[in-house]
Design a protein around this motif. Structure first.
Motif, mmCIF file in Angstrom:
data_model
loop_
_atom_site.group_PDB
_atom_site.id
_atom_site.type_symbol
_atom_site.label_atom_id
_atom_site.label_comp_id
_atom_site.label_asym_id
_atom_site.label_seq_id
_atom_site.Cartn_x
_atom_site.Cartn_y
_atom_site.Cartn_z
ATOM 1 N N THR A 74 -6.151 35.031 -23.265
ATOM 2 C CA THR A 74 -5.561 33.710 -23.448
ATOM 3 C C THR A 74 -4.217 33.861 -24.149
ATOM 4 O OG1 THR A 74 -6.401 33.176 -25.656
ATOM 5 C CG2 THR A 74 -7.919 32.872 -23.805
ATOM 6 N N PRO A 82 -0.601 37.290 -19.829
ATOM 7 C CA PRO A 82 -0.950 36.556 -18.611
ATOM 8 C C PRO A 82 -1.079 37.498 -17.423
ATOM 9 C CG PRO A 82 1.378 36.334 -19.026
ATOM 10 C CD PRO A 82 0.818 37.140 -20.174
ATOM 11 N N PHE A 132 -3.972 32.454 -17.467
ATOM 12 C CA PHE A 132 -4.753 32.899 -18.615
ATOM 13 C C PHE A 132 -6.207 32.524 -18.347
ATOM 14 C CE2 PHE A 132 -0.589 32.323 -20.658
ATOM 15 C CZ PHE A 132 -0.467 33.514 -21.356
#
Length: 251
Positions: A173, A194, A102
């Motif tokens: 994130t 991700p 992330f």
């Protein structure tokens, strides 16, 4: 360099060890301004019909070089891209891309095709290691505005294409996703997407003219998230970290 390496290794070990200790997320920085003599071995490449990515002095956002993706064959299906696995050693490109990350990744694009149609230039973050990406910002094959992709759903932004350098940025994130061009937000929403590689790509299609685009100054600031370790690898890695810590302490 050594503390950064140690912190990154610790994050991998703690993820693998699970309940034995608290998870530590090490922030890793990756930068490439394409000023080296070759983009290998930091970047892998794939191309067809001779359209190999090249380092070029035609345009540069900083320094004297950028990397050029080129379509030399009009009216044909072509593709070329550079790919860097983010959980690799930033100095060598070595790594299997087995850890999802992330963070924030940005790159400068010289949109040499603005005002024309036919070729697609895209900045991709992905999790499967293949062409295209889960998250993308692109200069499209048709249209005067930049587009963006979230897991296969493409939308058109309100940012107009111009023949100039443009900063493309993706911040993903566990809680939010933001995409921007030149500091202008083109998407913001829930996160949890991700990725494990950066890809710079160019596609040509039927009706495409010969064209080239330029990429420069890649910057990534990310943390390592979900791991896919080999069996018993966490035990071996923990032992290796203990040895590395001992050796660093003795120096």
């Amino acid at each position: 360099m050594r503390p950064r390496l140690l912190a990154l290794l610790c994050s991998f070990a703690f993820i693998g060890l699970g309940p034995l200790c608290a998870t530590v997320h090490a922030v890793v920085i990756f930068d490439d301004d394409f000023e080296s003599a070759s983009y290998f071995p930091i970047w892998g490449s794939s191309y067809n019909q001779g359209n190999q990515p090249l380092l070029s002095t035609n345009f540069a956002h900083s320094g004297t070089q950028s990397v050029e993706l080129i379509n030399t064959l009009p009216n044909q299906r072509t593709q070329s891209f550079l790919l860097h696995p983010l959980d690799s050693d930033p100095g060598t490109g070595n790594g299997g891309g087995t850890h999802l990350c992330f963070g924030q990744v940005s790159v400068w694009l010289f949109d040499n095709g603005a005002g024309s149609t036919g070729n697609l230039a895209s900045f991709n973050l992905g999790s499967n290691g293949g062409p295209d990406g889960d998250l993308s910002i692109a200069a499209p094959e048709a249209g005067n505005f930049y587009t963006f992709n979230i897991h296969g759903t493409w939308s058109t932004s309100t940012v107009a294409r111009t023949r100039d350098w443009h900063l493309l940025s993706i911040d993903s994130t566990e809680t939010h996703l933001t995409m921007s061009i030149d500091g202008i937000t083109i998407y913001t929403g829930a996160g949890g997407f991700p990725f494990k590689y950066i890809q710079l790509q160019m596609d040509g299609f039927a009706g495409s003219p010969a064209a080239q685009v330029y990429w420069d100054d890649v910057h990534a600031s990310f943390t390592v998230g979900q791991a896919v370790p080999e069996p018993a690898s966490s035990t071996l890695l923990a032992a290796g970290i203990a040895l590395l810590s001992y050796r660093l302490g003795k120096q």
